[in-house]
Motif scaffolding. Structure first.
Motif, PDB file in Angstrom:
ATOM      1  N   LEU A   1      46.543  20.558   4.150  1.00  0.00           N
ATOM      2  CA  LEU A   1      46.628  21.552   3.082  1.00  0.00           C
ATOM      3  C   LEU A   1      45.384  21.513   2.195  1.00  0.00           C
ATOM      4  CD1 LEU A   1      50.365  21.105   2.032  1.00  0.00           C
ATOM      5  CD2 LEU A   1      49.373  23.085   3.190  1.00  0.00           C
ATOM      6  N   GLY A   2      44.923  20.287   1.864  1.00  0.00           N
ATOM      7  CA  GLY A   2      43.782  20.147   0.968  1.00  0.00           C
ATOM      8  C   GLY A   2      42.451  20.459   1.610  1.00  0.00           C
TER       9      GLY A   2
ATOM     10  N   ILE B   1      41.584  13.276  -1.648  1.00  0.00           N
ATOM     11  CA  ILE B   1      41.811  14.573  -1.025  1.00  0.00           C
ATOM     12  C   ILE B   1      41.638  15.724  -2.020  1.00  0.00           C
ATOM     13  CG2 ILE B   1      44.316  14.368  -1.405  1.00  0.00           C
ATOM     14  CD1 ILE B   1      42.449  16.261   1.422  1.00  0.00           C
ATOM     15  N   VAL B   2      41.934  15.488  -3.297  1.00  0.00           N
ATOM     16  CA  VAL B   2      41.732  16.526  -4.309  1.00  0.00           C
ATOM     17  C   VAL B   2      40.238  16.826  -4.469  1.00  0.00           C
ATOM     18  CG1 VAL B   2      41.974  17.079  -6.763  1.00  0.00           C
ATOM     19  CG2 VAL B   2      43.887  16.041  -5.531  1.00  0.00           C
TER      20      VAL B   2
ATOM     21  N   PHE C   1      44.400   9.197  -0.277  1.00  0.00           N
ATOM     22  CA  PHE C   1      45.715   9.730  -0.612  1.00  0.00           C
ATOM     23  C   PHE C   1      46.368   8.935  -1.742  1.00  0.00           C
ATOM     24  CE2 PHE C   1      44.744  10.397   3.861  1.00  0.00           C
ATOM     25  CZ  PHE C   1      44.762  11.789   3.917  1.00  0.00           C
ATOM     26  N   SER C   2      45.521   8.348  -2.584  1.00  0.00           N
ATOM     27  CA  SER C   2      46.020   7.572  -3.713  1.00  0.00           C
ATOM     28  C   SER C   2      46.843   8.444  -4.656  1.00  0.00           C
ATOM     29  CB  SER C   2      44.845   6.954  -4.476  1.00  0.00           C
ATOM     30  OG  SER C   2      45.274   6.396  -5.692  1.00  0.00           O
TER      31      SER C   2
ATOM     32  N   ALA D   1      39.193  18.826  -1.347  1.00  0.00           N
ATOM     33  CA  ALA D   1      39.629  20.224  -1.426  1.00  0.00           C
ATOM     34  C   ALA D   1      38.728  21.021  -2.368  1.00  0.00           C
ATOM     35  CB  ALA D   1      41.080  20.295  -1.887  1.00  0.00           C
ATOM     36  N   ALA D   2      38.398  20.428  -3.512  1.00  0.00           N
ATOM     37  CA  ALA D   2      37.534  21.111  -4.485  1.00  0.00           C
ATOM     38  C   ALA D   2      36.134  21.312  -3.916  1.00  0.00           C
ATOM     39  CB  ALA D   2      37.474  20.309  -5.783  1.00  0.00           C
ATOM     40  N   TRP D   3      35.581  20.269  -3.279  1.00  0.00           N
ATOM     41  CA  TRP D   3      34.228  20.340  -2.728  1.00  0.00           C
ATOM     42  C   TRP D   3      34.142  21.347  -1.590  1.00  0.00           C
ATOM     43  CZ3 TRP D   3      29.356  20.463  -2.662  1.00  0.00           C
ATOM     44  CH2 TRP D   3      28.610  20.215  -1.497  1.00  0.00           C
ATOM     45  N   PHE D   4      35.089  21.328  -0.656  1.00  0.00           N
ATOM     46  CA  PHE D   4      35.072  22.279   0.445  1.00  0.00           C
ATOM     47  C   PHE D   4      35.158  23.714  -0.075  1.00  0.00           C
ATOM     48  CE2 PHE D   4      36.704  19.526   4.256  1.00  0.00           C
ATOM     49  CZ  PHE D   4      35.594  18.713   4.115  1.00  0.00           C
ATOM     50  N   SER D   5      36.005  23.938  -1.073  1.00  0.00           N
ATOM     51  CA  SER D   5      36.159  25.286  -1.640  1.00  0.00           C
ATOM     52  C   SER D   5      34.870  25.730  -2.319  1.00  0.00           C
ATOM     53  CB  SER D   5      37.314  25.308  -2.646  1.00  0.00           C
ATOM     54  OG  SER D   5      38.536  24.958  -2.021  1.00  0.00           O
ATOM     55  N   ILE D   6      34.262  24.831  -3.101  1.00  0.00           N
ATOM     56  CA  ILE D   6      33.001  25.147  -3.774  1.00  0.00           C
ATOM     57  C   ILE D   6      31.908  25.458  -2.753  1.00  0.00           C
ATOM     58  CG2 ILE D   6      31.128  24.162  -5.169  1.00  0.00           C
ATOM     59  CD1 ILE D   6      33.319  22.573  -6.685  1.00  0.00           C
ATOM     60  N   ALA D   7      31.830  24.642  -1.691  1.00  0.00           N
ATOM     61  CA  ALA D   7      30.796  24.835  -0.672  1.00  0.00           C
ATOM     62  C   ALA D   7      30.955  26.180   0.033  1.00  0.00           C
ATOM     63  CB  ALA D   7      30.853  23.691   0.346  1.00  0.00           C
ATOM     64  N   LEU D   8      32.198  26.551   0.366  1.00  0.00           N
ATOM     65  CA  LEU D   8      32.437  27.818   1.067  1.00  0.00           C
ATOM     66  C   LEU D   8      32.152  29.018   0.178  1.00  0.00           C
ATOM     67  CD1 LEU D   8      35.656  26.977   3.112  1.00  0.00           C
ATOM     68  CD2 LEU D   8      33.440  27.669   4.046  1.00  0.00           C
TER      69      LEU D   8
END
Length: 318
Positions: A66-67, A229-230, A146-147, A233-240
């Motif tokens: 999901l993330g 994972i948070v 996954f902490s 998720a933030a980095w992948f979204s920013i990069a895209l």
């Protein structure tokens, strides 16, 4: 001479010391306010994360999928969906006013667009998604992905800086690699079918290029850092979203300038990187720096298109 030298040293020390104190005070003030937004009373983000974590019973693969896949994909398609409406219909008109290459994609060829969307979906489902499997096990090996405790805002900023630096290095050199004549002909030429790019073609590429230049430079940072994972998720979204802006073909107000990479699609042998740092060091932005596009390569802080305030020089009559 000794007195003058001593006076100069005292003035320099005073200026540097005062500047350092002011900078430190401003930095502390800004970071304190940002931290309050990031982690407000009641630890909102931490509580929200724990609710999400327990909603899926701590199932790491589900949370990772999901993330690392769903959230960035939604960010990519929502952002590009808006742009594609403007590309296809020419509406709303206020967006099309900001087109960089005037007269191109006005409107976009729908057949060519459908082909691009098909390739992008194939790259996402059949390349990016399977590559998350080894990444998942690498992240499990680190043990803190996954902490139940979120990373601090300061640490996330550190990670973001490192991710960006790693992406710049890997993307620049792999991008120059696929511009070698043999690799360009068989691999990278596909991406350059769009000399006037649009947002969705940011991941329109040959499968080999998608692995080398699009996916690995973005994935490597989190894998090296053992990120949460948070953060991923933030980095992948920013990069895209950032690469979509670089390819979108519009220099929109208050968004990062896409002039740099748009010029690469126009001229092919300039502006290979993301930030432009390595292009400056290697001299692969010299032609770009002599153009009006370079003058327009800044964040637009008004509603007047830069193509109007800094127009191209009129062509000489042949």
């Amino acid at each position: 001479q000794e007195v003058k030298l001593w006076d100069a040293m005292k003035i320099t020390a005073f200026v540097l010391g005062t500047g350092l104190l002011v900078f430190t005070a401003l930095a502390n003030s800004v970071s304190w306010n940002v931290q309050n937004i990031w982690d407000p009373p009641g630890h909102f983000w931490q509580t929200a994360w724990l609710k999400f974590y327990y909603l899926f019973d701590g199932k790491e693969w589900t949370i990772f999928l999901l993330g690392a896949a769903l959230v960035p994909s939604l960010a990519f398609w929502c952002f590009n969906g808006i742009l594609m409406v403007a590309d296809v219909t020419g509406k709303p008109a206020f967006i099309t006013r900001y087109r960089i290459q005037l007269g191109k994609n006005d409107p976009v060829d729908t057949k060519k667009l459908c082909q691009a969307i098909y390739t992008v979906l194939c790259n996402q489902f059949f390349i990016s998604l399977p590559m998350l499997v080894p990444m998942f096990y690498i992240m499990k090996w680190w043990g803190n992905t996954f902490s139940k405790e979120l990373p601090t805002f300061y640490w996330f900023l550190v990670e973001l800086s490192i991710f960006t630096l790693i992406e710049e290095i890997l993307f620049y050199y792999t991008h120059r690699l696929v511009h070698l004549p043999l690799l360009y002909k068989h691999i990278h030429k596909k991406h350059h079918e769009w000399t006037a790019p649009i947002g969705v073609v940011s991941v329109y590429a040959h499968p080999v290029e998608h692995i080398l230049s699009n996916t690995l430079p973005v994935m490597t940072g989190p894998m090296l850092m053992g990120s949460h994972i948070v953060s991923i998720a933030a980095w992948f979204s920013i990069a895209l979203i950032t690469t979509s802006i670089s390819h979108c073909g519009y220099h929109l107000p208050f968004l990062p300038s896409p002039e740099f990479h748009d010029f690469h699609h126009l001229k092919f042998n300039q502006c290979y990187g993301v930030l432009g740092v390595l292009d400056y060091l290697h001299g692969t932005d010299r032609v770009f720096r002599q153009t009006k596009a370079f003058e327009r390569h800044r964040v637009l802080l008004s509603l007047t298109p830069l193509s109007e305030s800094i127009p191209d020089a009129p062509r000489r009559a042949e």
